[in-house]
Write a protein that holds these residues in place. Structure first.
Motif, PDB file in Angstrom:
ATOM      1  N   THR A   1       8.850  -4.411   0.271  1.00  0.00           N
ATOM      2  CA  THR A   1       7.938  -3.869  -0.898  1.00  0.00           C
ATOM      3  C   THR A   1       6.558  -3.603  -0.042  1.00  0.00           C
ATOM      4  OG1 THR A   1       9.100  -4.878  -2.595  1.00  0.00           O
ATOM      5  CG2 THR A   1       6.867  -4.224  -2.936  1.00  0.00           C
ATOM      6  N   ALA A   2       6.095  -2.632  -0.003  1.00  0.00           N
ATOM      7  CA  ALA A   2       4.952  -2.403   0.765  1.00  0.00           C
ATOM      8  C   ALA A   2       3.686  -2.074  -0.284  1.00  0.00           C
ATOM      9  CB  ALA A   2       5.045  -1.369   1.906  1.00  0.00           C
ATOM     10  N   ALA A   3       2.842  -2.665  -0.005  1.00  0.00           N
ATOM     11  CA  ALA A   3       1.677  -2.173  -1.124  1.00  0.00           C
ATOM     12  C   ALA A   3       0.377  -2.154  -0.404  1.00  0.00           C
ATOM     13  CB  ALA A   3       1.344  -3.438  -2.176  1.00  0.00           C
ATOM     14  N   PRO A   4      -0.673  -1.243  -0.790  1.00  0.00           N
ATOM     15  CA  PRO A   4      -1.923  -1.185  -0.121  1.00  0.00           C
ATOM     16  C   PRO A   4      -2.747  -2.489  -0.234  1.00  0.00           C
ATOM     17  CG  PRO A   4      -1.917  -0.114  -2.046  1.00  0.00           C
ATOM     18  CD  PRO A   4      -0.668  -0.550  -1.877  1.00  0.00           C
ATOM     19  N   TYR A   5      -3.953  -2.497   0.762  1.00  0.00           N
ATOM     20  CA  TYR A   5      -4.732  -3.479   0.699  1.00  0.00           C
ATOM     21  C   TYR A   5      -6.244  -2.870   0.594  1.00  0.00           C
ATOM     22  CZ  TYR A   5      -7.386  -7.967   1.145  1.00  0.00           C
ATOM     23  OH  TYR A   5      -8.187  -9.013   1.101  1.00  0.00           O
ATOM     24  N   PRO A   6      -6.483  -2.354  -0.579  1.00  0.00           N
ATOM     25  CA  PRO A   6      -7.694  -1.627  -0.673  1.00  0.00           C
ATOM     26  C   PRO A   6      -9.183  -2.408  -0.542  1.00  0.00           C
ATOM     27  CG  PRO A   6      -6.814  -2.044  -2.982  1.00  0.00           C
ATOM     28  CD  PRO A   6      -5.963  -2.590  -1.831  1.00  0.00           C
ATOM     29  N   LYS A   7      -9.017  -3.759  -0.540  1.00  0.00           N
ATOM     30  CA  LYS A   7     -10.286  -4.300  -0.378  1.00  0.00           C
ATOM     31  C   LYS A   7     -11.183  -4.193   1.008  1.00  0.00           C
ATOM     32  CE  LYS A   7      -8.975  -7.816  -3.398  1.00  0.00           C
ATOM     33  NZ  LYS A   7      -8.775  -9.487  -3.730  1.00  0.00           N
ATOM     34  N   ASP A   8     -10.420  -3.723   2.320  1.00  0.00           N
ATOM     35  CA  ASP A   8     -10.767  -3.454   3.481  1.00  0.00           C
ATOM     36  C   ASP A   8     -10.166  -2.469   4.085  1.00  0.00           C
ATOM     37  OD1 ASP A   8     -11.617  -3.620   6.028  1.00  0.00           O
ATOM     38  OD2 ASP A   8     -11.252  -5.912   6.083  1.00  0.00           O
ATOM     39  N   ALA A   9     -10.943  -1.288   4.190  1.00  0.00           N
ATOM     40  CA  ALA A   9     -10.489   0.124   4.576  1.00  0.00           C
ATOM     41  C   ALA A   9     -10.086   0.099   5.998  1.00  0.00           C
ATOM     42  CB  ALA A   9     -11.256   1.120   4.594  1.00  0.00           C
ATOM     43  N   ARG A  10     -10.449  -1.295   6.892  1.00  0.00           N
ATOM     44  CA  ARG A  10     -10.097  -1.300   8.263  1.00  0.00           C
ATOM     45  C   ARG A  10      -8.460  -1.689   8.666  1.00  0.00           C
ATOM     46  NH1 ARG A  10     -14.584  -5.619   9.818  1.00  0.00           N
ATOM     47  NH2 ARG A  10     -13.731  -6.183   7.831  1.00  0.00           N
ATOM     48  N   TYR A  11      -8.130  -2.193   7.213  1.00  0.00           N
ATOM     49  CA  TYR A  11      -6.957  -3.096   7.508  1.00  0.00           C
ATOM     50  C   TYR A  11      -5.714  -2.345   7.265  1.00  0.00           C
ATOM     51  CZ  TYR A  11      -3.121  -6.581   6.707  1.00  0.00           C
ATOM     52  OH  TYR A  11      -2.095  -7.305   6.571  1.00  0.00           O
ATOM     53  N   THR A  12      -4.454  -2.159   7.973  1.00  0.00           N
ATOM     54  CA  THR A  12      -3.318  -1.582   7.563  1.00  0.00           C
ATOM     55  C   THR A  12      -2.295  -2.677   7.449  1.00  0.00           C
ATOM     56  OG1 THR A  12      -3.889   0.321   9.020  1.00  0.00           O
ATOM     57  CG2 THR A  12      -1.588   0.089   8.221  1.00  0.00           C
ATOM     58  N   PRO A  13      -1.987  -2.847   6.089  1.00  0.00           N
ATOM     59  CA  PRO A  13      -0.622  -3.956   6.140  1.00  0.00           C
ATOM     60  C   PRO A  13       0.839  -3.043   6.432  1.00  0.00           C
ATOM     61  CG  PRO A  13      -1.465  -3.001   3.789  1.00  0.00           C
ATOM     62  CD  PRO A  13      -2.230  -2.475   4.835  1.00  0.00           C
ATOM     63  N   MET A  14       1.639  -3.654   7.039  1.00  0.00           N
ATOM     64  CA  MET A  14       2.845  -3.263   7.558  1.00  0.00           C
ATOM     65  C   MET A  14       4.065  -4.188   7.159  1.00  0.00           C
ATOM     66  SD  MET A  14       1.854  -1.240  10.959  1.00  0.00           S
ATOM     67  CE  MET A  14       2.052  -2.849  11.983  1.00  0.00           C
ATOM     68  N   ALA A  15       5.128  -3.557   6.750  1.00  0.00           N
ATOM     69  CA  ALA A  15       6.391  -4.324   6.502  1.00  0.00           C
ATOM     70  C   ALA A  15       7.511  -3.771   6.850  1.00  0.00           C
ATOM     71  CB  ALA A  15       6.449  -4.700   5.102  1.00  0.00           C
ATOM     72  N   TRP A  16       8.561  -4.373   7.326  1.00  0.00           N
ATOM     73  CA  TRP A  16       9.956  -3.788   8.110  1.00  0.00           C
ATOM     74  C   TRP A  16      11.107  -4.510   7.830  1.00  0.00           C
ATOM     75  CZ3 TRP A  16       7.220   0.116   9.640  1.00  0.00           C
ATOM     76  CH2 TRP A  16       6.031  -0.114  10.256  1.00  0.00           C
ATOM     77  N   GLY A  17      12.473  -4.017   7.614  1.00  0.00           N
ATOM     78  CA  GLY A  17      13.609  -4.674   7.346  1.00  0.00           C
ATOM     79  C   GLY A  17      13.882  -5.367   8.604  1.00  0.00           C
ATOM     80  N   ILE A  18      13.943  -4.692   9.763  1.00  0.00           N
ATOM     81  CA  ILE A  18      14.401  -5.134  11.131  1.00  0.00           C
ATOM     82  C   ILE A  18      13.369  -4.780  11.930  1.00  0.00           C
ATOM     83  CG2 ILE A  18      15.831  -5.115  12.926  1.00  0.00           C
ATOM     84  CD1 ILE A  18      17.021  -6.367  10.513  1.00  0.00           C
ATOM     85  N   TYR A  19      12.407  -5.490  12.567  1.00  0.00           N
ATOM     86  CA  TYR A  19      11.354  -5.212  13.794  1.00  0.00           C
ATOM     87  C   TYR A  19      12.197  -5.631  14.907  1.00  0.00           C
ATOM     88  CZ  TYR A  19       6.990  -5.650  16.113  1.00  0.00           C
ATOM     89  OH  TYR A  19       6.042  -5.616  17.085  1.00  0.00           O
TER      90      TYR A  19
END
Length: 313
Positions: A80-98
């Protein structure tokens, strides 16, 4: 080591990592991963969480400290990937297999993976497979998985690096109802990154449900091929199988690429390339022409295809 029959659901963070190890099996687990808020180490750029992370970071083929011979299978993975709007510099990322290994192949098969980007237009990155082992060596085998997703199922040659000799085959990829109109099945490359390229990657006989095999490919010198299975069945006028019949297959240039005979059930199946991508263009070998005696059939072969012919005598 065997890691099996666990329920893994971090409050923050990832599931299991294999780093420079060999012959580990991860199977029959339920793993639920979500994107993380910024950390003290990764607060102003990107930060990844993953169900399973496999890495040796550009190790040479066969290296003693390489990561290969590991297997990930039979797991149920939910991302489940959701945004983090509190900081525009940050990019949340999530993967099944990295996947960031290159010393030898690892095997990811028979898993059920669900990927849900809760805000597809927001600043988020996610996929079932994130493949970035580098443009040399071995890039892994990903097969017989079932993926439900509203974003590209795999990012091949990602922003962390390219990949070489990756094979993605016999997977079933389902476009979920929450996918956008610009949905692509696979993403390849990262613009502006010279070494984030795919080399000799193969996509073979994957089944796409709810969409066509549409790729998002960056303008970089990638080389990859797309293959599909052609299953030919021969019957006589009474519906009986025609065994031991000669089948000839011609490519789009009318060159014979295969000649074989049907089996006892009147069938012959083979895998053929739709096209090869050479860094600039798609060089098509399809459509193909199947010839049996005086009977001919043209086949687009842009997906796994079964045809039935009644040969004329």
């Amino acid at each position: 080591s065997w890691i099996f029959s666990n329920s893994i659901e971090p409050e923050v963070g990832s599931g299991v990592e294999i780093f420079r190890h060999k012959h580990i099996d991860i199977f029959d687990n339920v793993i639920r991963i979500k994107t993380s808020p910024p950390t003290c180490e990764y607060g102003h750029e990107e930060y990844s969480t993953a169900a399973v992370r496999i890495a040796d970071y550009l190790s040479k083929p066969g290296a003693a400290d390489g990561c290969y011979g590991n297997r990930v299978y039979g797991n149920k993975i939910f991302i489940t990937a959701a945004p983090y709007p509190k900081d525009a510099r940050y990019t949340p990322m999530a993967w099944g297999i990295y996947y960031s290994a290159s010393a030898g192949d690892n095997y990811i098969f028979g898993n059920e993976i669900t990927v849900e980007n809760t805000a597809p237009s927001a600043k988020i990155e996610t996929a079932a497979f994130y493949i970035c082992g580098g443009p040399q060596g071995f890039g892994g085998r990903f097969y017989n998985n079932r993926i439900v997703t509203n974003v590209p199922a795999a990012w091949v040659a990602s922003m962390y690096g390219g990949t070489a000799n990756t094979k993605i085959y016999n997977n079933t990829i389902l476009k979920s109802p929450t996918a956008g109109q610009d949905f692509k099945v696979i993403r390849i490359g990262q613009p502006g990154c010279d070494w984030c390229v795919a080399k000799e990657v193969e996509f073979r006989s994957n089944v796409i449900e709810g969409h066509t095999f549409d790729l998002q490919v960056s303008d970089q010198p990638h080389t990859f091929s797309v293959y599909w299975t052609l299953d030919t069945e021969l019957k006589d006028k009474k519906g009986n199988p025609v065994a031991d019949a000669r089948v000839s297959i011609l490519d789009k240039n009318k060159r014979e690429v295969l000649s074989a005979k049907t089996d006892a059930s009147g069938r012959f199946a083979t895998e053929l390339p739709e096209y090869h991508f050479d860094g600039k263009t798609r060089n098509y070998l399809a459509p193909y022409t199947v010839i049996v005696a005086k009977e001919k059939r043209e086949v687009a072969l842009n997906q796994n295809t079964k045809i039935t012919l009644v040969p004329k005598k």
